[in-house]
Design a protein around this motif. Structure first.
Motif, PDB file in Angstrom:
ATOM      1  N   LYS A   1      96.882-111.481   6.253  1.00 13.50           N
ATOM      2  CA  LYS A   1      97.029-112.838   6.778  1.00 13.50           C
ATOM      3  C   LYS A   1      96.646-112.883   8.253  1.00 13.50           C
ATOM      4  O   LYS A   1      96.000-113.818   8.715  1.00 13.50           O
ATOM      5  N   GLU A   2      97.035-111.844   9.013  1.00 14.43           N
ATOM      6  CA  GLU A   2      96.685-111.779  10.428  1.00 14.43           C
ATOM      7  C   GLU A   2      95.202-111.485  10.603  1.00 14.43           C
ATOM      8  O   GLU A   2      94.571-111.990  11.529  1.00 14.43           O
ATOM      9  N   SER A   3      94.633-110.673   9.711  1.00 11.47           N
ATOM     10  CA  SER A   3      93.207-110.362   9.794  1.00 11.47           C
ATOM     11  C   SER A   3      92.362-111.604   9.577  1.00 11.47           C
ATOM     12  O   SER A   3      91.304-111.753  10.165  1.00 11.47           O
ATOM     13  N   ALA A   4      92.832-112.508   8.713  1.00  9.12           N
ATOM     14  CA  ALA A   4      92.092-113.730   8.449  1.00  9.12           C
ATOM     15  C   ALA A   4      92.014-114.598   9.698  1.00  9.12           C
ATOM     16  O   ALA A   4      91.049-115.326   9.896  1.00  9.12           O
ATOM     17  N   LYS A   5      93.015-114.503  10.562  1.00  4.96           N
ATOM     18  CA  LYS A   5      93.020-115.282  11.802  1.00  4.96           C
ATOM     19  C   LYS A   5      92.084-114.698  12.848  1.00  4.96           C
ATOM     20  O   LYS A   5      91.565-115.400  13.684  1.00  4.96           O
ATOM     21  N   ALA A   6      91.906-113.364  12.814  1.00  6.63           N
ATOM     22  CA  ALA A   6      91.057-112.692  13.800  1.00  6.63           C
ATOM     23  C   ALA A   6      89.600-112.907  13.424  1.00  6.63           C
ATOM     24  O   ALA A   6      89.230-112.842  12.265  1.00  6.63           O
ATOM     25  N   THR A   7      88.775-113.157  14.412  1.00  9.31           N
ATOM     26  CA  THR A   7      87.358-113.381  14.140  1.00  9.31           C
ATOM     27  C   THR A   7      86.548-112.172  14.568  1.00  9.31           C
ATOM     28  O   THR A   7      86.879-111.482  15.520  1.00  9.31           O
ATOM     29  N   GLY A   8      85.483-111.935  13.835  1.00  8.91           N
ATOM     30  CA  GLY A   8      84.567-110.869  14.195  1.00  8.91           C
ATOM     31  C   GLY A   8      85.080-109.470  13.928  1.00  8.91           C
ATOM     32  O   GLY A   8      84.579-108.515  14.499  1.00  8.91           O
ATOM     33  N   THR A   9      86.068-109.309  13.058  1.00  5.85           N
ATOM     34  CA  THR A   9      86.618-107.990  12.768  1.00  5.85           C
ATOM     35  C   THR A   9      86.235-107.586  11.353  1.00  5.85           C
ATOM     36  O   THR A   9      86.539-108.299  10.403  1.00  5.85           O
ATOM     37  N   ALA A  10      85.532-106.470  11.223  1.00  8.14           N
ATOM     38  CA  ALA A  10      85.204-105.949   9.899  1.00  8.14           C
ATOM     39  C   ALA A  10      86.468-105.347   9.302  1.00  8.14           C
ATOM     40  O   ALA A  10      87.190-104.627   9.981  1.00  8.14           O
ATOM     41  N   THR A  11      86.740-105.675   8.052  1.00  8.79           N
ATOM     42  CA  THR A  11      87.998-105.235   7.459  1.00  8.79           C
ATOM     43  C   THR A  11      87.809-104.705   6.051  1.00  8.79           C
ATOM     44  O   THR A  11      86.841-105.037   5.370  1.00  8.79           O
ATOM     45  N   ARG A  12      88.745-103.892   5.622  1.00  9.63           N
ATOM     46  CA  ARG A  12      88.894-103.482   4.227  1.00  9.63           C
ATOM     47  C   ARG A  12      90.363-103.613   3.907  1.00  9.63           C
ATOM     48  O   ARG A  12      91.205-103.175   4.678  1.00  9.63           O
ATOM     49  N   THR A  13      90.690-104.215   2.775  1.00  7.87           N
ATOM     50  CA  THR A  13      92.076-104.442   2.401  1.00  7.87           C
ATOM     51  C   THR A  13      92.449-103.558   1.231  1.00  7.87           C
ATOM     52  O   THR A  13      91.730-103.493   0.243  1.00  7.87           O
ATOM     53  N   PHE A  14      93.598-102.872   1.368  1.00  9.46           N
ATOM     54  CA  PHE A  14      94.118-102.017   0.315  1.00  9.46           C
ATOM     55  C   PHE A  14      95.517-102.472  -0.016  1.00  9.46           C
ATOM     56  O   PHE A  14      96.285-102.821   0.872  1.00  9.46           O
ATOM     57  N   ASP A  15      95.865-102.446  -1.309  1.00  7.27           N
ATOM     58  CA  ASP A  15      97.247-102.759  -1.658  1.00  7.27           C
ATOM     59  C   ASP A  15      98.043-101.466  -1.714  1.00  7.27           C
ATOM     60  O   ASP A  15      97.517-100.381  -1.487  1.00  7.27           O
ATOM     61  N   ASP A  16      99.354-101.590  -2.019  1.00 10.05           N
ATOM     62  CA  ASP A  16     100.191-100.392  -1.978  1.00 10.05           C
ATOM     63  C   ASP A  16      99.919 -99.435  -3.135  1.00 10.05           C
ATOM     64  O   ASP A  16     100.489 -98.364  -3.203  1.00 10.05           O
TER      65      ASP A  16
ATOM     66  N   VAL B   1      92.373-102.368   6.947  1.00  9.11           N
ATOM     67  CA  VAL B   1      91.926-101.416   7.958  1.00  9.11           C
ATOM     68  C   VAL B   1      91.012-102.178   8.915  1.00  9.11           C
ATOM     69  O   VAL B   1      89.965-102.680   8.507  1.00  9.11           O
ATOM     70  N   VAL B   2      91.431-102.263  10.172  1.00  8.46           N
ATOM     71  CA  VAL B   2      90.630-103.003  11.145  1.00  8.46           C
ATOM     72  C   VAL B   2      89.960-102.089  12.167  1.00  8.46           C
ATOM     73  O   VAL B   2      89.083-102.537  12.903  1.00  8.46           O
ATOM     74  N   LEU B   3      90.378-100.841  12.230  1.00 11.51           N
ATOM     75  CA  LEU B   3      89.711 -99.882  13.118  1.00 11.51           C
ATOM     76  C   LEU B   3      89.814 -98.489  12.528  1.00 11.51           C
ATOM     77  O   LEU B   3      90.892 -98.058  12.119  1.00 11.51           O
ATOM     78  N   VAL B   4      88.686 -97.806  12.473  1.00  7.85           N
ATOM     79  CA  VAL B   4      88.642 -96.371  12.226  1.00  7.85           C
ATOM     80  C   VAL B   4      87.797 -95.807  13.364  1.00  7.85           C
ATOM     81  O   VAL B   4      86.589 -96.043  13.418  1.00  7.85           O
TER      82      VAL B   4
ATOM     83  N   SER C   1      88.439 -99.513  23.723  1.00  3.38           N
ATOM     84  CA  SER C   1      89.597-100.395  23.577  1.00  3.38           C
ATOM     85  C   SER C   1      89.375-101.239  22.349  1.00  3.38           C
ATOM     86  O   SER C   1      88.240-101.571  22.002  1.00  3.38           O
ATOM     87  N   PHE C   2      90.479-101.583  21.704  1.00  8.51           N
ATOM     88  CA  PHE C   2      90.410-102.399  20.499  1.00  8.51           C
ATOM     89  C   PHE C   2      91.542-103.413  20.541  1.00  8.51           C
ATOM     90  O   PHE C   2      92.686-103.043  20.801  1.00  8.51           O
ATOM     91  N   PRO C   3      91.251-104.709  20.310  1.00  9.83           N
ATOM     92  CA  PRO C   3      92.317-105.715  20.358  1.00  9.83           C
ATOM     93  C   PRO C   3      93.319-105.520  19.221  1.00  9.83           C
ATOM     94  O   PRO C   3      92.928-105.303  18.074  1.00  9.83           O
ATOM     95  N   VAL C   4      94.604-105.555  19.551  1.00  7.00           N
ATOM     96  CA  VAL C   4      95.655-105.403  18.556  1.00  7.00           C
ATOM     97  C   VAL C   4      96.564-106.614  18.568  1.00  7.00           C
ATOM     98  O   VAL C   4      96.610-107.372  19.548  1.00  7.00           O
ATOM     99  N   LEU C   5      97.285-106.779  17.465  1.00  2.94           N
ATOM    100  CA  LEU C   5      98.216-107.888  17.303  1.00  2.94           C
ATOM    101  C   LEU C   5      99.608-107.346  17.011  1.00  2.94           C
ATOM    102  O   LEU C   5      99.737-106.249  16.448  1.00  2.94           O
TER     103      LEU C   5
END
Length: 198
Positions: A24-39, A62-65, A101-105
């Motif tokens: 939900k927070e990733s959807a608000k962030a713009t320009g961030t490449a993401t991969r979503t994993f469930d538990d 995953v927003v940063l590796v 540096s990487f922006p965090v929430l």
């Protein structure tokens, strides 16, 4: 960095830094490449907006590796010194480090670990362990770090399951099966909102 709301880091070699975020927070962030994993470790999206189902379940994006630094397969950059003269440097210096540096929430979960974790536990499984930990109070980061270390040790000694290291070795024409016994150090932390009363 409190002033920039960013994680600033220096990384040299094959250790890793990964930042996980709620979809939900990733959807608000713009320009961030993401991969979503469930538990359960299932990969739902690659650079896509998460669905409402993802945002309501125990998923982590995953927003940063942070990139590893390798001279070649299993030959990471290393700090060191030798008094040998010659044109070839045997070791790297701090100047070779990846500085970023990487922006965090608030709510982001940061995992910093040696290659003993990432050589043995696939990223999707790390994400599922993070998601399961985050869903079960009291959510102490030290508990997450311990769980990740134990899982890495278990898989390092598993001769029947190809680890990420074994898969990469085979891509480099090296016949390696099972885990990769190695030291494992993990630091886990959660980003929290700055206390404005202090």
């Amino acid at each position: 960095d409190e002033n920039l709301d960013a994680l600033s880091y220096v990384n040299l070699g094959d250790g890793g830094i990964v930042v996980f975020r709620d979809p939900k927070e990733s959807a608000k962030a713009t320009g961030t490449a993401t991969r979503t994993f469930d538990d359960a470790g299932d990969d739902h999206h690659d650079n896509a907006k998460p669905s409402d189902d993802d945002a309501n379940n125990n998923n982590k994006t995953v927003v940063l590796v942070a990139p590893q630094q390798l001279r070649d397969f299993n030959l990471p950059y290393q700090l060191g010194w030798t008094n040998t003269d010659g044109p070839t440097l045997t070791f790297e210096t701090p100047l070779h480090a990846n500085v970023a540096s990487f922006p965090v929430l608030p709510g982001d979960i940061v995992v910093v670990a040696t290659d003993g974790l990432f050589d043995n536990v696939p990223l999707d499984e790390v994400a599922s362990l993070v998601a399961a930990w985050d869903a079960a109070p009291p959510r102490r980061p030290a508990d997450l770090a311990k769980q990740l270390c134990i899982r890495a040790r278990d898989l390092a000694l598993d001769e029947d399951r190809d680890s990420p290291f074994a898969l990469l070795a085979k891509e480099n024409d090296i016949m390696w099966g099972g885990g990769m016994p190695d030291d494992v150090t993990v630091v886990a932390m959660r980003v929290v909102r700055r206390n404005t009363d202090v």
